[in-house]
Design an enzyme around this catalytic site. Sequence first.
Site, mmCIF file in Angstrom:
data_model
loop_
_atom_site.group_PDB
_atom_site.id
_atom_site.type_symbol
_atom_site.label_atom_id
_atom_site.label_comp_id
_atom_site.label_asym_id
_atom_site.label_seq_id
_atom_site.Cartn_x
_atom_site.Cartn_y
_atom_site.Cartn_z
ATOM 1 N N ASP A 68 2.589 9.159 -1.662
ATOM 2 C CA ASP A 68 1.764 9.894 -2.087
ATOM 3 C C ASP A 68 0.676 9.156 -1.936
ATOM 4 O O ASP A 68 0.261 7.595 -2.174
ATOM 5 C CB ASP A 68 2.162 11.189 -3.051
ATOM 6 N N GLU A 133 2.688 10.096 -7.680
ATOM 7 C CA GLU A 133 1.550 8.594 -8.894
ATOM 8 C C GLU A 133 0.073 8.940 -8.711
ATOM 9 O O GLU A 133 -0.446 9.211 -9.763
ATOM 10 C CB GLU A 133 1.571 7.268 -8.125
#
Length: 376
Positions: A68, A133
């Site tokens: 991500d 994250e």
Amino acid sequence: MPKTLDLAIELISRPSVTPDDQGCQSLLAQRLEAIGFKIEHMRFDDVDNLWARRGTEGPVFCFAGHTDVVPPGPPDQWHSNPFKPEIRDGMLYGRGAADMKSSIAAMVVAVERFVAMHPDHKRSIAFLITSDEEGPSINGTVKVVEALEARGEKIDWCLVGEPSSTDSVGDVVKNGRRGSLGGELTVHGHQGHVAYPHLADNPIHSFTAALAELTSAEWDQGNEFFPPTTFQVSNINAGTGATNVIPGELHAVFNFRYSTETNHHQLERKVQDILDKHQLRYNLNWTLSGKPFLTPAGALVDAVKSAIKEITSNDTQLSTAGGTSDGRFIAPTGAQVVELGPVNATIHKINECVAVEDIETLMEIYNSILNTLISG
């Protein structure tokens, strides 16, 4: 085009704004399954996670990272489409180029090269990849680690691909991180007219002395690995917007980045003691984002330093500075954890980029670490 650069471009081309993985992990899984990895997709709520392992023996060396990325920001401020990678003047541009899709590409290609040379290697190689994250970090690495722990599967050595470098690849390696403790404070007063302060209780005035003490306090002196613990206020607000109204409440948000010389319980107690000393009426909610951890000299740190020296001819500096990473969820299991990735000068910025030659250098370093720890 070099394999590492080609894979980095393919990953950056996928607009995987947290927590949407956009198929990045499926792509990685295909590559890893083709060289003998056992693939396990772990989805928790809206977050995709990948656990892949080759080998059944310990110790387990794990590459950890995230697919991500943060939102790109205003597209018109980018010199090129953030999700259509471009190479200009030796730099690869795109959201996630430095944080951390180039690292993931380097990890995969390094493992592909290693397995081709050592198809019957002992020990185990693993990947722990999340898409949470950059978000709340509640359904990503922490949940995968919990699942692994529940079935008795341990990570012994973990390399997180966060962009750790300052000026050149490998000049700085993170072998620990400070803890992060956040607080949300509401100080209660009594709303009234500014012309009649004796009929009101201004929480801004009440909080001023306490705030001065909080900002001047020495929480600890740090140690040889960690700087002293810091306290920072990130937001304060109060009032209705009217100039003639004394507010009834004040809201403040603050954060500690703390060393191993203290713990979150001690910090919480000391803050509350100061607030109580100034006779404030308040509510206080705490959020512990991660405890501090440190990986001292040992097999992993030595292998990383040796690989950087071999590939770049440069020495590396060990550091615990910076923000948090998913290493905070892995270290408490007993794993040795380090962070090694590209230069971090443009992470989360407009026109994020990484030097093309650095991507291949990083792959070479990762491959050298594998040669030391897995085939050694």
